[in-house]
Design an enzyme around this catalytic site. Structure first.
Site, short mmCIF file in Angstrom:
data_model
loop_
_atom_site.label_atom_id
_atom_site.label_comp_id
_atom_site.label_asym_id
_atom_site.label_seq_id
_atom_site.Cartn_x
_atom_site.Cartn_y
_atom_site.Cartn_z
N CYS A 1 0.83 -1.21 0.00
CA CYS A 1 0.00 0.00 0.00
C CYS A 1 0.86 1.25 0.00
O CYS A 1 0.50 2.25 0.61
CB CYS A 1 -0.94 0.05 1.20
SG CYS A 1 -2.19 -1.21 1.17
C1 LIG Z 1 0.83 -1.36 6.66
O1 LIG Z 1 -0.44 -1.18 6.09
C2 LIG Z 1 -1.13 -2.36 5.74
C3 LIG Z 1 -2.42 -2.03 5.04
O2 LIG Z 1 -3.04 -0.87 5.45
C4 LIG Z 1 -1.34 -3.22 6.97
O3 LIG Z 1 -1.93 -4.45 6.61
C5 LIG Z 1 -0.01 -3.48 7.65
O4 LIG Z 1 -0.21 -4.18 8.86
C6 LIG Z 1 0.71 -2.18 7.93
N1 LIG Z 1 2.00 -2.47 8.51
C7 LIG Z 1 2.48 -1.83 9.59
C8 LIG Z 1 3.82 -2.27 10.05
O5 LIG Z 1 1.87 -0.93 10.13
#
Ligand SMILES: *[C@@H]1O[C@H](CO)[C@@H](O)[C@H](O)[C@H]1NC(C)=O
Ligand SMILES: *Cc1c(COP(=O)(O)O)cnc(C)c1O
Ligand SMILES: *[C@@H]1O[C@H](CO)[C@@H](O)[C@H](O)[C@H]1NC(C)=O
Ligand SMILES: *[C@@H]1O[C@H](CO)[C@@H](O)[C@H](O)[C@H]1NC(C)=O
Ligand SMILES: *[C@@H]1O[C@H](CO)[C@@H](O)[C@H](O)[C@H]1NC(C)=O
Length: 795
Positions: A380
């Protein structure tokens, strides 16, 4: 009655257990009250929700004096709320209008605000982190005080891609117009700090960082509740958000017959349209409670997770193939010097011993075999992905044309990666997790012997010791020693020359036919079998679904392979057998009345909708008893068919488009064929030839097994004739951890996927899919011993 029962409940004196159940019936609908009304239960809910608001603010070291909490369904909804309500001033002839600025390393949900603002005539200005740093000027100029055009600057406190943390001081820098682009654009600057990734492992002190808008998602902090986030709004900045839509609870007053609406005074009330998810909000109390109880505070979480990330970074970046080339290309801004600039995320691609990138789908598949959960793709965050991987806008568009979309398995286009691999750590991660991950990389992706770039290790160690927070280096040496002894064993594998291929010299023949009447259950071996319109007759005609109607496969429920279905054509019955269970049967073909009376179900197989009907309570009870969970047997509705997917020819998911053909409840194609020679080759390559050939053949769950070909020769065929039936080869069969399940016991092993992956250097495919080419009324039977004739691609 209900009234008096409630009295009993209050006083705690239940007349009898029987009465208790009657009372609970009356009490249920009065459970937690909607926070918008005034009944006693509603008041309690309202007060508890208010309590949680202050707990949220306390977590960020602020109070309701300075900030308000607007509950939303998540970080994305909070971002959308800002985009929708910000008082954007459109561009006019005399005035430049508002700007929406965002760092290019922003999450999709931030960049997506642009979609909304562009329709309002608001200019979008993407800014890279270099621009942000270098174009700094100082001081506010005089004339600016007059210009009040509002601008919004958005940036992530931590990149969700690389874990890079951006300085929180940018908030002041932008607001005071010291930083580009604020220094170049007159007006009033507001800052949106996307803290969704940052707050998972770091403390955010809003007293030091006066951002105007802070969107977050709570599941990223505690894992639960999942549909809840918040927008934290600085009270002084709330005026720039204008309420347009008004939902229940957001109005102080309005008229239905006239365009008259006065928004609620209180900021939270004004922006929470409708009823908030109050039970989830109350659950946050428990989230905070356990977070602090287990870890102490966010600072501890940060130190712990950063330590793990740094250890993993240090080793992964020094790990080398036997020929001295590095194993990983790591996408990070610095060298994990400090938790101030780097979060607990490690983003990388693996390289093979010739320096070529290993596709991330391959890494993903092998990782799931080792029960390591990592994320792959562009996360994303296209901006960061492009910057680190060096993908141009043109390439991005070309990849789309080549059939690559976000989230698919197309990991390499012309040898260039379309994404990468990310591991992230949370407070529950341990040092053993890191070692397990590193061992996995060494075992599956490193040309032996595993070596370590000592100079680099020393350099990283030195950098660490000179940093202000030295900590002990975890046992790097132990890790390497252990790996190298593991290596000796596996490098003494059978070499290619050791096995001269044996097979009937007179040509290729069909040696086995397997029907799988129930998807994911055991094979039913036959000698002669009719070819049906969808493949072998009755192959994958049935499947088992769980209590939620989701199709079960051996990936989740390996005991399925212990269920042995048998088709008995003369008596029109499908028998189900399993050890310790009575054998039961269901009819193969039913009369019409059964179809209409039994329940229709809608199910999905590989994302395709299939229409099925339920095979009744007896089969359901039998399966539920054997599998230990509520299950039902369902069957594909005759006459309704699925068409085989036409796949693009790029990447891993390759399936060459064949003439349109219809499918049963099978995943990909009508027939799967494997060759004994290929099975033997893989078996010989495995460090210890761990089972006899028949067992190995079963793991690959083919319909047709042939002998007499060269190993992997089948990959090159385009058409073949078995007996008198013609087939088209529809492409290679991509493999996953399913082949690790011993089909006789249901136990799982990492082999043969590990060896297969090593031998096929990247492509984890084994066997080929076939579709038969025949007129619809063509009747044919396949028989063991039939001659197999083939045509190659190059013919
Ligand atoms: C980053 O964003 C994605 C989708 O929004 C999410 O699934 C993921 O857990 C996030 N990773 C972190 C480390 O925040
Ligand atoms: C996860 C994330 C988002 C989106 O959060 P959702 O919970 O998917 O709405 C936005 N920005 C960053 C930095 C994130 O990590
Ligand atoms: C809250 O912020 C103040 C001011 O920055 C700081 O002195 C204090 O230590 C912070 N408290 C916590 C718990 O972080
Ligand atoms: C909104 O209401 C809550 C609870 O009633 C209160 O704590 C908060 O201070 C109010 N916010 C503002 C900005 O008045
Ligand atoms: C398949 O074809 C390729 C390219 O034509 C060739 O290099 C390879 O050796 C062939 N494989 C077999 C097993 O015949």
């Amino acid at each position: 009655r209900p009234q008096s029962n409630r009295e009993h409940v209050r006083s705690g004196s239940f007349p009898s257990p029987d009465a208790e159940s009657i009372i609970s019936k009356y009490l249920e609908p009065c459970g937690p009250g909607n926070p918008h009304s005034h009944s006693p239960s509603s008041r309690l809910t309202h007060d508890t929700v208010e309590q949680v608001r202050s707990r949220v603010l306390q977590h960020f070291n602020t109070t309701s004096k300075d900030y308000s909490v607007i509950f939303t369904s998540g970080c994305t909804a909070a971002l959308k709320l800002v985009a929708e309500t910000f008082r954007w001033r459109p561009q006019t002839e005399g005035e430049a209008g508002s700007h929406l600025c965002y760092l290019t390393d922003s999450h999709t949900s931030v960049v997506g605000m642009r979609g909304l603002t562009s329709t309002l005539g608001v200019a979008a200005l993407p800014v890279s982190s270099q621009e942000l740093k270098t174009r700094a000027k100082d001081g506010i100029q005089e004339e600016d005080v007059i210009c009040q055009t509002p601008h919004l600057f958005c940036y992530p406190a931590q990149s969700n891609f690389s874990g890079r943390k951006y300085p929180l001081s940018h908030v002041e820098g932008i607001r005071a117009r010291r930083l580009y682009p604020a220094c170049d654009l007159q007006g009033r600057w507001f800052v949106l700090l996307d803290a969704a990734s940052y707050v998972t492992c770091s403390s955010l002190n809003l007293q030091d960082c006066p951002a105007d808008f802070i969107p977050i998602s709570f599941y990223k902090i505690f894992g639960f509740p999942t549909g809840l986030g918040a927008l934290l709004v600085r009270n002084d900045a709330a005026g720039i958000l204008r309420k347009t839509y008004f939902g229940g609870g957001t109005a102080a007053a309005y008229l239905s017959g006239e365009n008259y609406y006065v928004p609620a005074e209180n900021i939270s009330d004004r922006f929470e349209d409708g009823t908030v998810s109050f039970l989830d909000i109350i659950a946050l109390n428990h989230g905070f409670e356990s977070l602090y109880r287990i870890t102490g505070n966010m600072h501890n979480i940060q130190q712990h997770t950063f330590g793990l990330a740094r250890y993993t970074y240090t080793l992964l970046s020094s790990l080398c193939h036997g020929n001295g080339r590095p194993v990983a290309q790591i996408y990070a801004e610095g060298q994990f010097e400090s938790p101030i600039t780097q979060g607990a995320i490690l983003n990388f691609n693996l390289l093979d011993s010739s320096g070529q990138i290993v596709g991330y789908s391959q890494v993903d598949r092998m990782a799931s075999l080792f029960n390591i959960h990592l994320r792959t793709g562009c996360f994303c965050n296209t901006g960061a992905c492009q910057a680190f991987l060096g993908i141009t806008d043109q390439q991005m568009k070309r990849n789309l044309q080549a059939g690559h979309v976000c989230g698919d398995g197309v990991d390499l286009v012309d040898g260039q990666p379309t994404g990468s691999v990310r591991v992230s750590f949370g407070y529950m991660s341990t040092f053993e997790d890191c070692q397990k991950f590193l061992s996995f990389v060494a075992e599956c992706f490193v040309m032996k012997p595993v070596t370590v770039n000592r100079a680099r290790l020393q350099e990283l160690k030195a950098a660490r010791e000179s940093s202000d927070r030295p900590d002990e280096l975890p046992p790097v040496n132990g890790f390497i020693k252990e790996r190298q002894t593991g290596v000796e064993k596996s490098s003494s594998k059978a070499s290619q020359q050791e096995f001269g291929h044996v097979g009937p010299s007179h040509g290729k023949t069909l040696t086995n036919i397997y029907v799988y009447p129930v998807k994911s259950c055991a094979a039913f071996e036959v000698h002669d079998w009719p070819v049906g319109p969808l493949g072998l007759l009755y192959d994958r005609g049935w499947m088992v679904v769980n209590g939620n109607g989701v199709c079960l496969s051996q990936k989740r429920e390996s005991r399925l392979c212990l269920i042995r279905p048998q088709v008995h054509l003369p008596s029109n019955k499908l028998f189900l057998q399993a050890s310790g269970m009575d054998t039961i049967s269901v009819p193969l073909e039913d009369d019409v009345s059964f179809h209409t009376s039994s329940q229709m179900c809608h199910s999905k197989v590989c994302g395709d909708r299939v229409e099925t009907f339920d095979c009744g309570d007896e089969a359901a009870a039998w399966l539920s008893l054997f599998l230990g969970q509520p299950c039902r047997l369902i069957r594909q509705r005759p006459g309704l068919t699925r068409e085989m997917k036409k796949r693009n020819q790029t990447g891993d998911d390759q399936l060459i488009t064949a003439a349109s053909s219809f499918l049963s409840l099978v995943n990909e194609a009508q027939y799967l064929m494997i060759s004994r020679a290929s099975v033997e080759l893989i078996q010989n390559l495995m460090s210890n030839r761990f089972e006899c050939e028949m067992f190995a053949i079963k793991r690959f769950r083919a319909n047709l097994v042939i002998a007499g070909a060269e190993p992997f020769e089948e990959d090159n065929w385009s058409h073949l004739i078995i007996g008198n039936t013609r087939f088209t080869v529809a492409g290679p069969c991509g493999r996953c951890q399913m082949i690790g399940i011993d089909q006789d016991t249901g136990t799982r092993t990492k082999e043969p996927l590990v060896t297969l992956s090593a031998h096929r250097s990247g492509k984890v495919t084994f066997g080929v899919y076939l579709t038969h080419q025949a007129p619809e009324d063509f009747v044919s039977v396949l028989s063991v011993g039939s001659v197999v004739q083939m045509e190659s691609h190059d013919h």
